[in-house]
Design a protein around this motif. Sequence first.
Motif, PDB file in Angstrom:
ATOM      1  N   TYR A 212       0.813  -1.218   0.000  1.00 21.69           N
ATOM      2  CA  TYR A 212       0.000   0.000   0.000  1.00 21.69           C
ATOM      3  C   TYR A 212       0.849   1.271   0.000  1.00 21.69           C
ATOM      4  O   TYR A 212       0.589   2.188  -0.759  1.00 21.69           O
ATOM      5  CB  TYR A 212      -0.953  -0.006   1.193  1.00 21.69           C
ATOM      6  CG  TYR A 212      -1.905  -1.157   1.142  1.00 21.69           C
ATOM      7  CD1 TYR A 212      -3.026  -1.127   0.323  1.00 21.69           C
ATOM      8  CD2 TYR A 212      -1.665  -2.315   1.874  1.00 21.69           C
ATOM      9  CE1 TYR A 212      -3.890  -2.204   0.244  1.00 21.69           C
ATOM     10  CE2 TYR A 212      -2.528  -3.396   1.801  1.00 21.69           C
ATOM     11  CZ  TYR A 212      -3.629  -3.326   0.987  1.00 21.69           C
ATOM     12  OH  TYR A 212      -4.480  -4.391   0.905  1.00 21.69           O
ATOM     13  N   CYS A 213       1.877   1.327   0.878  1.00 20.39           N
ATOM     14  CA  CYS A 213       2.665   2.566   0.982  1.00 20.39           C
ATOM     15  C   CYS A 213       4.120   2.380   0.569  1.00 20.39           C
ATOM     16  O   CYS A 213       4.838   3.357   0.396  1.00 20.39           O
ATOM     17  CB  CYS A 213       2.581   3.131   2.398  1.00 20.39           C
ATOM     18  SG  CYS A 213       3.500   2.180   3.626  1.00 20.39           S
TER      19      CYS A 213
ATOM     20  N   ASP B 213       6.582   1.094   2.361  1.00 19.36           N
ATOM     21  CA  ASP B 213       7.520   1.100   3.477  1.00 19.36           C
ATOM     22  C   ASP B 213       8.045  -0.311   3.739  1.00 19.36           C
ATOM     23  O   ASP B 213       7.377  -1.298   3.428  1.00 19.36           O
ATOM     24  CB  ASP B 213       6.832   1.649   4.729  1.00 19.36           C
ATOM     25  CG  ASP B 213       7.831   2.039   5.790  1.00 19.36           C
ATOM     26  OD1 ASP B 213       8.469   3.100   5.633  1.00 19.36           O
ATOM     27  OD2 ASP B 213       7.985   1.276   6.772  1.00 19.36           O
TER      28      ASP B 213
ATOM     29  N   SER C 109       4.304   1.881   9.146  1.00 18.51           N
ATOM     30  CA  SER C 109       4.126   3.226   8.607  1.00 18.51           C
ATOM     31  C   SER C 109       2.654   3.584   8.417  1.00 18.51           C
ATOM     32  O   SER C 109       2.168   4.559   8.974  1.00 18.51           O
ATOM     33  CB  SER C 109       4.869   3.343   7.281  1.00 18.51           C
ATOM     34  OG  SER C 109       4.711   4.625   6.740  1.00 18.51           O
ATOM     35  N   CYS C 110       1.920   2.789   7.641  1.00 22.70           N
ATOM     36  CA  CYS C 110       0.516   3.117   7.346  1.00 22.70           C
ATOM     37  C   CYS C 110      -0.466   2.369   8.248  1.00 22.70           C
ATOM     38  O   CYS C 110      -1.663   2.572   8.147  1.00 22.70           O
ATOM     39  CB  CYS C 110       0.198   2.870   5.876  1.00 22.70           C
ATOM     40  SG  CYS C 110       0.187   1.130   5.386  1.00 22.70           S
TER      41      CYS C 110
END
Length: 56
Positions: free
Chosen positions: A12-13, A15, A32-33
Motif C-alpha cells: 500500500y505505501c 515502506d 508506517s501506514c
Amino acid sequence: MSERAVPFYCPYCGDEDLRPRAEPHGAWLCSSCRRVFSVKLVGLALTEVTDESTLG
C-alpha cells in the motif's frame, strides 16, 4: 521451505518496516501506514493466457 513467505515492502505505501501478526494467520503489519495485510500464492500459470475477447 518456510511456512511464511516474507514480503519486502508494504503493497500500500511501499515502506519496509513490516512486523508479523499472529492473527489472521500469515498477516503482516506495516508500521508506517498501520495496515494489516497478507500475501497468498494462488498458483502458477503454466499455460499461455489468452484474451477472452478474441475467442469470438
